[in-house]
Design a protein around this motif. Structure first.
Motif, short mmCIF file in Angstrom:
data_model
loop_
_atom_site.label_atom_id
_atom_site.label_comp_id
_atom_site.label_asym_id
_atom_site.label_seq_id
_atom_site.Cartn_x
_atom_site.Cartn_y
_atom_site.Cartn_z
N ASN A 175 0.85 -1.19 0.00
CA ASN A 175 0.00 0.00 0.00
C ASN A 175 0.89 1.24 0.00
OD1 ASN A 175 -1.45 2.30 1.56
ND2 ASN A 175 -3.12 0.92 1.02
N PRO A 176 0.66 2.21 -0.89
CA PRO A 176 1.57 3.37 -1.00
C PRO A 176 1.62 4.23 0.26
CG PRO A 176 -0.40 3.70 -2.34
CD PRO A 176 -0.42 2.28 -1.91
N VAL A 177 0.48 4.40 0.94
CA VAL A 177 0.47 5.23 2.15
C VAL A 177 1.15 4.50 3.31
CG1 VAL A 177 -0.98 6.39 3.86
CG2 VAL A 177 -1.60 6.45 1.43
N ILE A 178 0.80 3.23 3.50
CA ILE A 178 1.42 2.45 4.59
C ILE A 178 2.89 2.22 4.30
CG2 ILE A 178 1.32 0.30 5.89
CD1 ILE A 178 -1.62 0.07 5.16
N GLY A 179 3.21 2.04 3.03
CA GLY A 179 4.62 1.87 2.65
C GLY A 179 5.46 3.06 3.04
N ASP A 180 4.90 4.26 2.89
CA ASP A 180 5.61 5.48 3.30
C ASP A 180 5.84 5.49 4.81
OD1 ASP A 180 6.83 7.95 3.18
OD2 ASP A 180 4.96 9.06 3.07
N LEU A 181 4.84 5.01 5.57
CA LEU A 181 4.99 4.95 7.02
C LEU A 181 6.08 3.98 7.45
CD1 LEU A 181 1.20 4.81 8.03
CD2 LEU A 181 2.74 6.75 8.38
N LEU A 182 6.19 2.85 6.73
CA LEU A 182 7.14 1.80 7.10
C LEU A 182 8.51 1.96 6.46
CD1 LEU A 182 4.80 -1.33 6.79
CD2 LEU A 182 5.64 -0.29 8.90
N CYS A 183 8.61 2.79 5.45
CA CYS A 183 9.88 2.96 4.74
C CYS A 183 10.97 3.46 5.70
CB CYS A 183 9.71 3.95 3.60
SG CYS A 183 11.21 4.20 2.62
N PRO A 184 12.15 2.82 5.70
CA PRO A 184 13.24 3.32 6.55
C PRO A 184 13.53 4.77 6.25
CG PRO A 184 13.77 1.16 5.65
CD PRO A 184 12.52 1.62 4.96
N ARG A 185 13.82 5.53 7.28
CA ARG A 185 13.94 6.98 7.13
C ARG A 185 15.14 7.41 6.29
NH1 ARG A 185 17.42 9.29 10.89
NH2 ARG A 185 18.29 7.88 12.45
N ASP A 186 16.10 6.48 6.03
CA ASP A 186 17.25 6.84 5.20
C ASP A 186 17.04 6.46 3.74
OD1 ASP A 186 17.22 4.24 6.12
OD2 ASP A 186 19.39 3.98 5.99
N LEU A 187 15.80 5.98 3.40
CA LEU A 187 15.45 5.72 2.02
C LEU A 187 14.34 6.67 1.60
CD1 LEU A 187 15.36 1.80 2.00
CD2 LEU A 187 17.25 3.28 1.29
N LYS A 188 14.19 6.90 0.31
CA LYS A 188 13.16 7.80 -0.19
C LYS A 188 12.02 6.98 -0.81
CE LYS A 188 16.07 11.85 -1.06
NZ LYS A 188 15.43 12.62 0.03
N TRP A 189 10.88 6.99 -0.14
CA TRP A 189 9.74 6.23 -0.63
C TRP A 189 9.23 6.79 -1.96
CZ3 TRP A 189 7.55 1.77 -0.24
CH2 TRP A 189 6.23 1.57 -0.65
N SER A 190 9.47 8.05 -2.23
CA SER A 190 9.03 8.65 -3.49
C SER A 190 9.75 8.06 -4.70
CB SER A 190 9.24 10.17 -3.45
OG SER A 190 10.61 10.48 -3.19
N ASP A 191 10.87 7.38 -4.46
CA ASP A 191 11.63 6.74 -5.54
C ASP A 191 10.95 5.42 -5.89
OD1 ASP A 191 13.43 5.45 -7.18
OD2 ASP A 191 15.19 6.13 -6.08
N SER A 192 10.47 5.28 -7.11
CA SER A 192 9.75 4.07 -7.53
C SER A 192 10.62 2.83 -7.41
CB SER A 192 9.24 4.22 -8.96
OG SER A 192 10.31 4.46 -9.87
N ALA A 193 11.93 3.00 -7.62
CA ALA A 193 12.84 1.86 -7.50
C ALA A 193 12.91 1.37 -6.06
CB ALA A 193 14.23 2.24 -8.00
N VAL A 194 12.86 2.31 -5.11
CA VAL A 194 12.85 1.94 -3.69
C VAL A 194 11.57 1.21 -3.35
CG1 VAL A 194 12.75 2.87 -1.34
CG2 VAL A 194 14.39 3.80 -2.97
N GLN A 195 10.43 1.70 -3.84
CA GLN A 195 9.16 1.05 -3.57
C GLN A 195 9.16 -0.40 -4.08
OE1 GLN A 195 5.66 3.24 -4.79
NE2 GLN A 195 6.59 5.21 -4.29
N GLN A 196 9.63 -0.59 -5.31
CA GLN A 196 9.64 -1.93 -5.89
C GLN A 196 10.61 -2.84 -5.14
OE1 GLN A 196 7.55 -3.01 -8.24
NE2 GLN A 196 8.41 -5.06 -7.84
N GLY A 197 11.76 -2.28 -4.76
CA GLY A 197 12.75 -3.07 -4.04
C GLY A 197 12.27 -3.52 -2.68
N LEU A 198 11.52 -2.65 -1.99
CA LEU A 198 10.98 -3.01 -0.69
C LEU A 198 9.85 -4.03 -0.82
CD1 LEU A 198 10.94 0.50 1.03
CD2 LEU A 198 12.45 -1.42 1.57
#
Length: 372
Positions: A175-198
């Protein structure tokens, strides 16, 4: 998440402070069915310790530590222990053992026995209390967190990404909103590559990488800024602590006095927030947001135990006590407003002025006595 040990809780009667733990036969109804038993104070304390003091406690280690140092602990203060240089874990054990001795009459007599099986029985019951507290919170949060995520300001449940209430597969990085909440703070959730990798696991999250929801509004201070600004103050974390300690209705601003049963805080005489309770709530919220169906103490993707003790390490270190005190007061105003307001009167209130006058009178009397 049910636990096989929780059934051991059912055999204990509710006691009061100062009473010895006793194991009594289970009463039956006229038809021969078992009556539902109230929890023993021993079990209630185990639940509190697990939620507010040490979520992954090994009770046997605490019991042995207390028994081996019984004489020293009876007359030792926490400050003395810190001077002697014992570990942070042992200081935590000291606090827990002291609390159990104060809250449970004849506590030491309950665990001292020449027969080892009696010690093991109490250890097993304590573990059951710890497990039951965690299981109940995990199960209840699974439902309410979806409700929180479906309403402002989160709005994680949309037509494109609906949240399922009977499955967690739609949560976590899916989920894009929950993913932003869980994304490690030293990564950028706005980066599509980061989203796919996670999502697919090609980006390996280190065990001590904190998620964005650690900070208020997921806004992490920039380099050189005060890292304590907004730390552990996210609105979802506040809701989680209210849900666990005051009442589910208090999350929505409903008067807690309308609750039909005593809150967890009231049952154990808790009148203020603790660092253990905050760290425990962070771990439980993290699990509730994730797509993991079961809570694991430690595995490759979600080492909750290491996550928990990493937070405690920051909150318990001596150098951060001023910031921690301010954080606890911040939570006290939100969860225990009645208690917080009774600690110190307003500067210009009648009570404050009366205390000042009494102090002046007392000091004058002391001066007169010394002059004589």
């Amino acid at each position: 998440m049910p636990d096989s040990n929780t059934s051991a809780v059912e055999d204990y009667q509710l006691g009061t402070t100062g009473q010895k733990c006793t194991h009594e036969p289970e009463p039956l109804t006229a038809s021969g069915q078992s009556k539902q038993q109230k929890q023993d104070l021993f079990i209630i304390e185990a639940r509190h310790v697990g939620c507010a003091m040490d979520a992954f406690l090994n009770p046997g280690m605490v019991f042995n530590f207390g028994l081996e140092n019984m004489v020293a602990l009876a007359s030792t203060t926490l400050g003395d222990l810190e001077i002697e240089g014992i570990t942070d874990e042992q200081i935590r054990w000291f606090r827990i053992y002291k609390r159990l001795c104060a809250r449970i009459g004849h506590f030491e007599a309950c665990i001292i026995d020449v027969e080892a099986h009696t010690f093991c029985e109490h250890e097993k019951l304590f573990k059951a209390g710890l497990s039951a507290a965690r299981s109940e919170d995990i199960v209840s949060l699974k439902v309410v967190v979806v409700n929180w995520l479906s309403t402002p300001p989160c709005k994680a449940s949309t037509a494109a990404y609906p949240l399922a209430r009977n499955s967690k597969t739609t949560q976590g990085f899916n989920n894009p909103v929950i993913g932003d909440l869980l994304c490690p703070r030293d990564l950028k959730w706005s980066d599509s590559a980061v989203q796919q990798g996670l999502r697919d696991g090609t980006i390996d999250i280190q065990l001590l990488q904190w998620p964005n929801f650690i900070y208020e509004d997921c806004t992490v201070p920039s380099e050189g800024e005060d890292m304590w600004v907004g730390f552990l103050q996210h609105h979802l974390l506040v809701k989680t602590l209210k849900h666990i300690y005051t009442s589910p209705s208090s999350v929505d601003g409903v008067d807690g006095n309308r609750a039909t049963r005593s809150s967890k805080a009231a049952l154990v005489g808790m009148t203020g927030m603790s660092v253990g309770a905050i760290a425990d709530a962070v771990v439980k919220l993290h699990h509730s947001l994730s797509s993991h169906s079961t809570f694991q103490k430690n595995d490759r993707t979600s080492n909750n135990q290491l996550f928990y003790y990493g937070l405690l390490e920051v909150l318990e270190v001596v150098e951060s006590q001023e910031q921690v005190r301010e954080l606890l007061q911040w939570y006290d105003r939100r969860l225990f407003p009645g208690q917080e307001s009774t600690k110190e009167p307003a500067p210009n209130s009648a009570l404050a002025r009366m205390r000042t006058q009494m102090g002046i009178t007392r000091n004058a009397a002391a001066v007169n006595v010394s002059a004589e």
